[in-house]
Design a protein around this motif. Structure first.
Motif, PDB file in Angstrom:
ATOM      1  N   PRO A  46       9.910  40.596  -0.119  1.00  0.00           N
ATOM      2  CA  PRO A  46       9.800  41.370  -1.361  1.00  0.00           C
ATOM      3  C   PRO A  46       8.500  42.174  -1.448  1.00  0.00           C
ATOM      4  O   PRO A  46       8.225  42.783  -2.477  1.00  0.00           O
ATOM      5  N   SER A  62       3.450  32.119  -0.356  1.00  0.00           N
ATOM      6  CA  SER A  62       4.770  31.848  -0.934  1.00  0.00           C
ATOM      7  C   SER A  62       5.300  30.451  -0.653  1.00  0.00           C
ATOM      8  O   SER A  62       6.345  30.077  -1.194  1.00  0.00           O
ATOM      9  N   SER A  66       7.879  29.827  -6.392  1.00  0.00           N
ATOM     10  CA  SER A  66       8.962  30.727  -6.763  1.00  0.00           C
ATOM     11  C   SER A  66       8.619  32.144  -6.335  1.00  0.00           C
ATOM     12  O   SER A  66       7.452  32.471  -6.060  1.00  0.00           O
ATOM     13  N   ARG A  67       9.618  32.988  -6.306  1.00  0.00           N
ATOM     14  CA  ARG A  67       9.416  34.388  -5.944  1.00  0.00           C
ATOM     15  C   ARG A  67       8.417  35.054  -6.888  1.00  0.00           C
ATOM     16  O   ARG A  67       7.505  35.757  -6.450  1.00  0.00           O
ATOM     17  N   ALA A  68       8.586  34.819  -8.195  1.00  0.00           N
ATOM     18  CA  ALA A  68       7.712  35.456  -9.181  1.00  0.00           C
ATOM     19  C   ALA A  68       6.260  35.028  -9.004  1.00  0.00           C
ATOM     20  O   ALA A  68       5.343  35.857  -9.040  1.00  0.00           O
ATOM     21  N   SER A  69       6.050  33.734  -8.806  1.00  0.00           N
ATOM     22  CA  SER A  69       4.688  33.233  -8.623  1.00  0.00           C
ATOM     23  C   SER A  69       4.076  33.762  -7.337  1.00  0.00           C
ATOM     24  O   SER A  69       2.901  34.143  -7.298  1.00  0.00           O
ATOM     25  N   SER A  70       4.867  33.808  -6.271  1.00  0.00           N
ATOM     26  CA  SER A  70       4.381  34.304  -4.989  1.00  0.00           C
ATOM     27  C   SER A  70       3.937  35.761  -5.100  1.00  0.00           C
ATOM     28  O   SER A  70       2.867  36.140  -4.614  1.00  0.00           O
ATOM     29  N   LEU A  71       4.766  36.572  -5.746  1.00  0.00           N
ATOM     30  CA  LEU A  71       4.451  37.987  -5.891  1.00  0.00           C
ATOM     31  C   LEU A  71       3.197  38.192  -6.728  1.00  0.00           C
ATOM     32  O   LEU A  71       2.363  39.053  -6.427  1.00  0.00           O
ATOM     33  N   ALA A  72       3.062  37.409  -7.788  1.00  0.00           N
ATOM     34  CA  ALA A  72       1.897  37.551  -8.662  1.00  0.00           C
ATOM     35  C   ALA A  72       0.607  37.199  -7.922  1.00  0.00           C
ATOM     36  O   ALA A  72      -0.386  37.935  -7.984  1.00  0.00           O
TER      37      ALA A  72
END
Length: 243
Positions: A46, A62, A66-72
């Motif tokens: 992502p 990551s 979660s995806r959201a936490s990883s991206l942030a």
């Protein structure tokens, strides 16, 4: 992990892998034939990564998030280093700078250790293309916090090596177990032996196995609401078909 089917857009290597794996007298072959050629290397990342250090840094960030936490967290990390994660920038920063981005102590240490090895040449990213899989694997797992799974995925997805097989990966082992109708989940050592007929396309075999497990997961998700409705109606059944 989902598969990326390539169909008529398939490259020569993708077609060759599908033809070879599909031609074997093997439990995987039927799934390969029904699926067709795939892009074994697509990691569905992502984020955009421009270097081995950035790819590995995102893999570390990551892990178990979660995806959201990883991206942030990864976004804050990239911003902290001026838009690009480089070995020199990481080495020049203290651990607290990494922690402030949201990294745990262990993850901060791992990314810093990676950067130090890239910076001092112990992990020469310019030489990766000429190194063997075994050499790359040994160099990566020597870094505290980088295990065989991360090393295998890096070689498969970033370096696009065609014959990587993560024998310890649970999804891979579960797929083999299901396809071969085994009584218990196959061990990593037995999975390694099982993969021998799939050479020199074990990266492709791995992606087909991941895709097989993803399909099984999707099928389970579709059936689950049907079971719930049956339960609410007072009709208990021991299988999705009610038999």
């Amino acid at each position: 992990m989902t598969m990326t089917r390539t169909g008529k857009r398939a490259t020569k290597e993708q077609r060759a892998a599908a033809e070879y794996l599909g031609s074997l007298d093997d439990s995987l072959a039927r799934w390969v034939r029904s699926t067709g050629p795939i892009d074994a290397y697509d990691a569905h990342l992502p984020v955009a990564v421009g270097s081995p250090l950035e790819w590995l840094s995102f893999a570390v960030v990551s892990r178990q998030l979660s995806r959201a936490s990883s991206l942030a967290i990864y976004g804050r990390l990239v911003a902290r280093f001026g838009g690009t994660i480089t070995a020199a920038r990481v080495v020049s920063a203290d651990e607290q700078a990494l922690r402030d981005a949201g990294l745990s102590h262990q993850k901060a240490r791992t990314i810093r250790a990676l950067a130090e090895r890239v910076d001092d040449g112990r992990l020469d990213t310019d030489e990766l293309a000429t190194m063997t899989d075994a050499e790359i694997h040994a160099g990566l797992v020597a870094v505290p916090g980088i295990g065989p799974s991360s090393a295998h995925r890096f070689m498969l997805h970033y370096l696009r090596r065609p014959d990587v097989f993560p024998s310890g990966d649970l999804a891979v082992r579960k797929a083999i177990t299901a396809l071969d109708h085994l009584d218990g989940v196959i061990t990593p050592k037995a999975a390694e032996r099982r993969s021998e007929p799939w050479q020199p396309y074990r990266s492709y075999a791995t992606s087909y196995l991941w895709g097989y497990m993803w399909r099984a997961h999707e099928a389970t998700e579709v059936r689950a609401p049907q079971r719930e409705l049956a339960d609410e109606g007072g009709h208990q059944s021991s299988s999705p078909s009610g038999s």
